[in-house]
Design a protein around this motif. Structure first.
Motif, PDB file in Angstrom:
ATOM      1  N   LEU A   1       6.221  -2.770  -6.881  1.00 20.97           N
ATOM      2  CA  LEU A   1       5.633  -1.751  -7.753  1.00 20.97           C
ATOM      3  C   LEU A   1       5.208  -0.502  -6.981  1.00 20.97           C
ATOM      4  O   LEU A   1       5.197   0.591  -7.527  1.00 20.97           O
ATOM      5  N   CYS A   2       4.874  -0.690  -5.706  1.00 21.78           N
ATOM      6  CA  CYS A   2       4.352   0.422  -4.899  1.00 21.78           C
ATOM      7  C   CYS A   2       5.367   0.972  -3.906  1.00 21.78           C
ATOM      8  O   CYS A   2       5.031   1.818  -3.085  1.00 21.78           O
ATOM      9  N   GLY A   3       6.605   0.491  -3.982  1.00 25.04           N
ATOM     10  CA  GLY A   3       7.658   1.054  -3.140  1.00 25.04           C
ATOM     11  C   GLY A   3       7.768   0.480  -1.746  1.00 25.04           C
ATOM     12  O   GLY A   3       8.390   1.080  -0.874  1.00 25.04           O
ATOM     13  N   TYR A   4       7.169  -0.683  -1.515  1.00 29.57           N
ATOM     14  CA  TYR A   4       7.303  -1.341  -0.221  1.00 29.57           C
ATOM     15  C   TYR A   4       8.424  -2.374  -0.304  1.00 29.57           C
ATOM     16  O   TYR A   4       8.742  -2.875  -1.377  1.00 29.57           O
ATOM     17  N   THR A   5       9.007  -2.709   0.837  1.00 30.20           N
ATOM     18  CA  THR A   5      10.138  -3.642   0.831  1.00 30.20           C
ATOM     19  C   THR A   5       9.734  -5.091   1.059  1.00 30.20           C
ATOM     20  O   THR A   5      10.532  -5.982   0.805  1.00 30.20           O
ATOM     21  N   SER A   6       8.506  -5.331   1.528  1.00 27.91           N
ATOM     22  CA  SER A   6       8.120  -6.723   1.773  1.00 27.91           C
ATOM     23  C   SER A   6       6.639  -6.948   1.519  1.00 27.91           C
ATOM     24  O   SER A   6       5.836  -6.012   1.545  1.00 27.91           O
ATOM     25  N   ARG A   7       6.310  -8.192   1.307  1.00 26.32           N
ATOM     26  CA  ARG A   7       4.922  -8.572   1.058  1.00 26.32           C
ATOM     27  C   ARG A   7       4.062  -8.422   2.296  1.00 26.32           C
ATOM     28  O   ARG A   7       2.850  -8.283   2.207  1.00 26.32           O
ATOM     29  N   SER A   8       4.691  -8.434   3.469  1.00 25.30           N
ATOM     30  CA  SER A   8       3.905  -8.318   4.701  1.00 25.30           C
ATOM     31  C   SER A   8       3.174  -6.978   4.755  1.00 25.30           C
ATOM     32  O   SER A   8       2.072  -6.894   5.307  1.00 25.30           O
ATOM     33  N   SER A   9       3.758  -5.945   4.179  1.00 24.17           N
ATOM     34  CA  SER A   9       3.081  -4.645   4.115  1.00 24.17           C
ATOM     35  C   SER A   9       1.806  -4.754   3.284  1.00 24.17           C
ATOM     36  O   SER A   9       0.761  -4.211   3.652  1.00 24.17           O
ATOM     37  N   ILE A  10       1.887  -5.467   2.175  1.00 27.12           N
ATOM     38  CA  ILE A  10       0.716  -5.639   1.306  1.00 27.12           C
ATOM     39  C   ILE A  10      -0.333  -6.484   2.012  1.00 27.12           C
ATOM     40  O   ILE A  10      -1.527  -6.192   1.945  1.00 27.12           O
ATOM     41  N   ALA A  11       0.098  -7.523   2.709  1.00 26.52           N
ATOM     42  CA  ALA A  11      -0.847  -8.367   3.451  1.00 26.52           C
ATOM     43  C   ALA A  11      -1.610  -7.532   4.477  1.00 26.52           C
ATOM     44  O   ALA A  11      -2.835  -7.661   4.609  1.00 26.52           O
ATOM     45  N   LYS A  12      -0.917  -6.662   5.192  1.00 26.06           N
ATOM     46  CA  LYS A  12      -1.571  -5.804   6.192  1.00 26.06           C
ATOM     47  C   LYS A  12      -2.536  -4.829   5.534  1.00 26.06           C
ATOM     48  O   LYS A  12      -3.627  -4.575   6.047  1.00 26.06           O
ATOM     49  N   ILE A  13      -2.153  -4.292   4.380  1.00 24.53           N
ATOM     50  CA  ILE A  13      -3.024  -3.368   3.662  1.00 24.53           C
ATOM     51  C   ILE A  13      -4.281  -4.091   3.195  1.00 24.53           C
ATOM     52  O   ILE A  13      -5.396  -3.592   3.370  1.00 24.53           O
ATOM     53  N   GLU A  14      -4.117  -5.275   2.614  1.00 25.90           N
ATOM     54  CA  GLU A  14      -5.270  -6.024   2.119  1.00 25.90           C
ATOM     55  C   GLU A  14      -6.219  -6.436   3.251  1.00 25.90           C
ATOM     56  O   GLU A  14      -7.414  -6.616   3.022  1.00 25.90           O
ATOM     57  N   LYS A  15      -5.706  -6.572   4.455  1.00 24.22           N
ATOM     58  CA  LYS A  15      -6.550  -6.900   5.619  1.00 24.22           C
ATOM     59  C   LYS A  15      -7.170  -5.658   6.243  1.00 24.22           C
ATOM     60  O   LYS A  15      -7.970  -5.755   7.165  1.00 24.22           O
ATOM     61  N   GLY A  16      -6.777  -4.488   5.763  1.00 25.14           N
ATOM     62  CA  GLY A  16      -7.304  -3.243   6.308  1.00 25.14           C
ATOM     63  C   GLY A  16      -6.646  -2.822   7.601  1.00 25.14           C
ATOM     64  O   GLY A  16      -7.177  -2.011   8.346  1.00 25.14           O
ATOM     65  N   GLU A  17      -5.461  -3.353   7.877  1.00 25.91           N
ATOM     66  CA  GLU A  17      -4.748  -3.037   9.115  1.00 25.91           C
ATOM     67  C   GLU A  17      -3.913  -1.763   9.004  1.00 25.91           C
ATOM     68  O   GLU A  17      -3.401  -1.277  10.002  1.00 25.91           O
ATOM     69  N   VAL A  18      -3.747  -1.251   7.779  1.00 27.73           N
ATOM     70  CA  VAL A  18      -2.926  -0.068   7.534  1.00 27.73           C
ATOM     71  C   VAL A  18      -3.760   0.950   6.769  1.00 27.73           C
ATOM     72  O   VAL A  18      -4.427   0.616   5.796  1.00 27.73           O
ATOM     73  N   ASP A  19      -3.730   2.195   7.216  1.00 27.82           N
ATOM     74  CA  ASP A  19      -4.439   3.260   6.528  1.00 27.82           C
ATOM     75  C   ASP A  19      -3.516   3.857   5.466  1.00 27.82           C
ATOM     76  O   ASP A  19      -2.398   4.272   5.777  1.00 27.82           O
ATOM     77  N   LEU A  20      -3.974   3.885   4.215  1.00 24.64           N
ATOM     78  CA  LEU A  20      -3.142   4.385   3.121  1.00 24.64           C
ATOM     79  C   LEU A  20      -3.296   5.891   2.937  1.00 24.64           C
ATOM     80  O   LEU A  20      -4.404   6.421   2.954  1.00 24.64           O
ATOM     81  N   GLN A  21      -2.176   6.558   2.717  1.00 24.57           N
ATOM     82  CA  GLN A  21      -2.186   7.974   2.368  1.00 24.57           C
ATOM     83  C   GLN A  21      -2.634   8.125   0.919  1.00 24.57           C
ATOM     84  O   GLN A  21      -2.527   7.185   0.121  1.00 24.57           O
ATOM     85  N   ASN A  22      -3.100   9.311   0.566  1.00 27.79           N
ATOM     86  CA  ASN A  22      -3.554   9.561  -0.806  1.00 27.79           C
ATOM     87  C   ASN A  22      -2.483   9.233  -1.835  1.00 27.79           C
ATOM     88  O   ASN A  22      -2.768   8.681  -2.889  1.00 27.79           O
ATOM     89  N   SER A  23      -1.233   9.589  -1.552  1.00 20.45           N
ATOM     90  CA  SER A  23      -0.156   9.335  -2.512  1.00 20.45           C
ATOM     91  C   SER A  23       0.024   7.833  -2.744  1.00 20.45           C
ATOM     92  O   SER A  23       0.320   7.403  -3.849  1.00 20.45           O
ATOM     93  N   LYS A  24      -0.157   7.039  -1.705  1.00 23.92           N
ATOM     94  CA  LYS A  24      -0.032   5.586  -1.852  1.00 23.92           C
ATOM     95  C   LYS A  24      -1.214   5.009  -2.619  1.00 23.92           C
ATOM     96  O   LYS A  24      -1.055   4.066  -3.393  1.00 23.92           O
ATOM     97  N   ILE A  25      -2.405   5.576  -2.431  1.00 27.85           N
ATOM     98  CA  ILE A  25      -3.572   5.110  -3.182  1.00 27.85           C
ATOM     99  C   ILE A  25      -3.325   5.317  -4.670  1.00 27.85           C
ATOM    100  O   ILE A  25      -3.618   4.442  -5.486  1.00 27.85           O
ATOM    101  N   LEU A  26      -2.741   6.441  -5.029  1.00 30.46           N
ATOM    102  CA  LEU A  26      -2.417   6.706  -6.431  1.00 30.46           C
ATOM    103  C   LEU A  26      -1.391   5.703  -6.951  1.00 30.46           C
ATOM    104  O   LEU A  26      -1.531   5.180  -8.061  1.00 30.46           O
TER     105      LEU A  26
END
Length: 108
Positions: A25-50
């Motif tokens: 839904l957010c344009g990522y290719t794998s769940r590992s990106s979401i796992a890293k985001i949920e752990k706070g390991e990745v800083d999201l850009q404003n466009s991604k927050i939207l």
């Protein structure tokens, strides 16, 4: 960890979405990106927050913890589909696509 990342995980789980589903839904290719985001390991850009806010059915302010989740904001979506019946899941996809189109328009 920022409230943003906690809220992403909380809302994903409340909506019954897998990390794979949210990734798509957010344009990522794998769940590992979401796992890293949920752990706070990745800083999201404003466009991604939207994109995350739209995918999770909330506002960027609520997602970032700037606005209370209990505050209700009216939402109206009007569309005409000549005799076609859509399931609730299909309507959710239509809403997500409409948000995507609006977001793309704002980037131009």
């Amino acid at each position: 960890m920022l409230q943003l990342y906690k809220n992403i995980k909380m809302l994903r789980e409340e909506k019954g979405l897998s990390q794979d589903e949210l990734a798509k839904l957010c344009g990522y290719t794998s769940r590992s990106s979401i796992a890293k985001i949920e752990k706070g390991e990745v800083d999201l850009q404003n466009s991604k927050i939207l994109l995350f806010a739209n995918a999770l059915g909330t506002t960027p302010g609520k997602l970032m913890g700037l606005t209370d989740f209990d505050s209700k904001e009216p939402t109206t979506i009007a569309a005409h589909f000549d005799g076609d019946d859509f399931t609730e899941d299909e309507l959710e996809d239509i809403r997500a696509y409409a948000d995507f189109v609006k977001n793309r328009r704002n980037k131009k």
